[in-house]
Write an enzyme that holds these catalytic residues in place. Structure first.
Site, PDB file in Angstrom:
ATOM      1  CG  HIS A  71      38.029  43.113  42.468  1.00 57.93           C
ATOM      2  ND1 HIS A  71      38.950  43.889  41.811  1.00 57.93           N
ATOM      3  CD2 HIS A  71      37.527  43.898  43.460  1.00 57.93           C
ATOM      4  CE1 HIS A  71      39.012  45.074  42.379  1.00 57.93           C
ATOM      5  NE2 HIS A  71      38.160  45.114  43.380  1.00 57.93           N
ATOM      6  CG  ASP A  97      40.356  43.422  38.749  1.00 52.97           C
ATOM      7  OD1 ASP A  97      39.337  42.705  38.808  1.00 52.97           O
ATOM      8  OD2 ASP A  97      40.684  44.213  39.650  1.00 52.97           O
ATOM      9  CB  SER A  99      37.134  48.294  43.156  1.00 51.27           C
ATOM     10  OG  SER A  99      38.201  47.930  43.976  1.00 51.27           O
TER      11      SER A  99
END
Length: 350
Positions: free
Chosen positions: A97, A127, A203
């Protein structure tokens, strides 16, 4: 008159000894974190993306529930995230993402060098994404065996929250074996829960153990909870990264059906000797030639896949691996409430 002298020398000595012991333990903990920071920080990078595009309106919508967001997941055309180097020749890992839809990806190294990155491959189902840069003097970080991770052990997260480069937070592994719904709709298995604080920009950064080896990839937090953060396990990450580097994608099986969860009555369960309370009812069958599904019918209820029980669509997703592509497998279905075997040949999910 007898006089009794009371002394607290022993008590003071014990108290001082306990305080000294606590100090030693705290120093040892601090030294561990400091050493990990020195070892791992050179391998952690900041990722900047720009020119993000979305194929459809639904691609732009955040598909995760409102209470669970990936740190850094926002609806914008540019953004930042984290990553870490896994080989001295320039391969690095981040979250899907972070880089999905980006027209340009820039990697900033701890020594202030910037490089344009090439997207090697990404896997929305876990992911995970792999990038490649061409640079000298790169220091790679190692993967630990996530099967050896234990609840309560030290967990250290590194990344670039809110643009503050190379930040570190420390905590413990809070739980193991969690599952997390990815943006593609599939479940990510073997997720590590930690209380090491994550924020937007973390992230794709590494979650490491006290040796500085990667045990997970920081992926998501639960909002507005405090200290409930998730990381994709190192074993799953290494498996997916290897396939992305070799093939550019992760191959998965495809049955060409639309299905929904359905409850099974006790009578049907007992008659067919089933243990699961639910199955997957086929709503429609796509005759597109990709999958050999001609023996399936709408209304069939899938309850088994070879020797494995099927109680949900997630079970089918988990079982449809690349090993099943092009190979005959037996589905156990309930047709007119009676159990029977049906042979299918999964195609490749595109």
């Amino acid at each position: 008159m007898n006089t009794t002298f009371v002394t607290f020398a022993d008590t003071t000595s014990q108290s001082g000894g306990a305080a000294e012991q606590d100090s030693v333990l705290l120093d040892a903990y601090s030294n561990t974190i400091v050493n990990v920071a020195k070892k791992v920080s050179p391998s952690v990078v900041q990722i900047k993306v720009s020119g993000r595009t979305y194929g459809t309106v639904s691609d732009r919508r955040n598909t995760l529930p409102p209470q669970r967001r990936s740190p850094g997941q926002e609806e914008q055309d540019s953004g930042t995230g984290s990553g870490f180097i896994i080989s001295s020749d320039g391969y690095l890992i981040t979250n899907n993402h972070v880089v999905a839809g980006a027209q340009r990806i820039t990697v900033s190294l701890p020594d202030s060098r910037d490089f344009d990155a090439t997207l090697v491959g990404r896997d929305p189902a876990t992911d995970i994404a792999v990038l490649k840069i061409y640079a000298d003097g790169l220091k790679a970080i190692r993967f630990a065996d996530s099967k050896q991770v234990q609840v309560g052990q030290i967990a250290i997260a590194l990344g670039n929250p809110y643009g503050f480069q190379y930040s570190l937070t420390a905590g413990v592994v809070s739980a193991l074996g969690r599952t997390l719904r990815s943006e593609s709709g599939r479940l990510i298995d073997d997720v590590i829960q930690t209380d090491a604080s994550l924020n937007p920009g973390n992230s794709g950064g590494p979650l490491v153990n006290s040796n500085g080896d990667v045990i997970g990839v920081n992926t998501a937090v639960i909002l507005p909870a405090q200290g409930i953060c998730f990381a994709v396990s190192s074993n799953l990450t290494a498996l997916v990264a290897g396939k992305l580097i070799m093939d550019g994608r992760v191959r998965r099986g495809y049955l060409g059906i639309a299905g929904q969860l359905i409850n099974l009555t006790e009578r049907i369960k007992q008659y067919n000797q089933l243990s699961a309370r639910t199955g997957v009812m086929i709503v429609s069958v796509e005759a597109d030639g990709i999958a050999g599904n001609g023996n399936l019918r709408p209304g069939d209820i899938i309850v088994g896949f070879n020797n494995d029980s099927v109680a949900s669509v997630d079970d089918l997703h988990r079982l449809l691996t690349d090993d099943t592509i092009g190979r005959s497998v037996q589905l156990t279905v309930l047709r007119e409430n009676r159990k029977q075997g049906v042979m299918v040949i999964p195609g490749e999910l595109k």
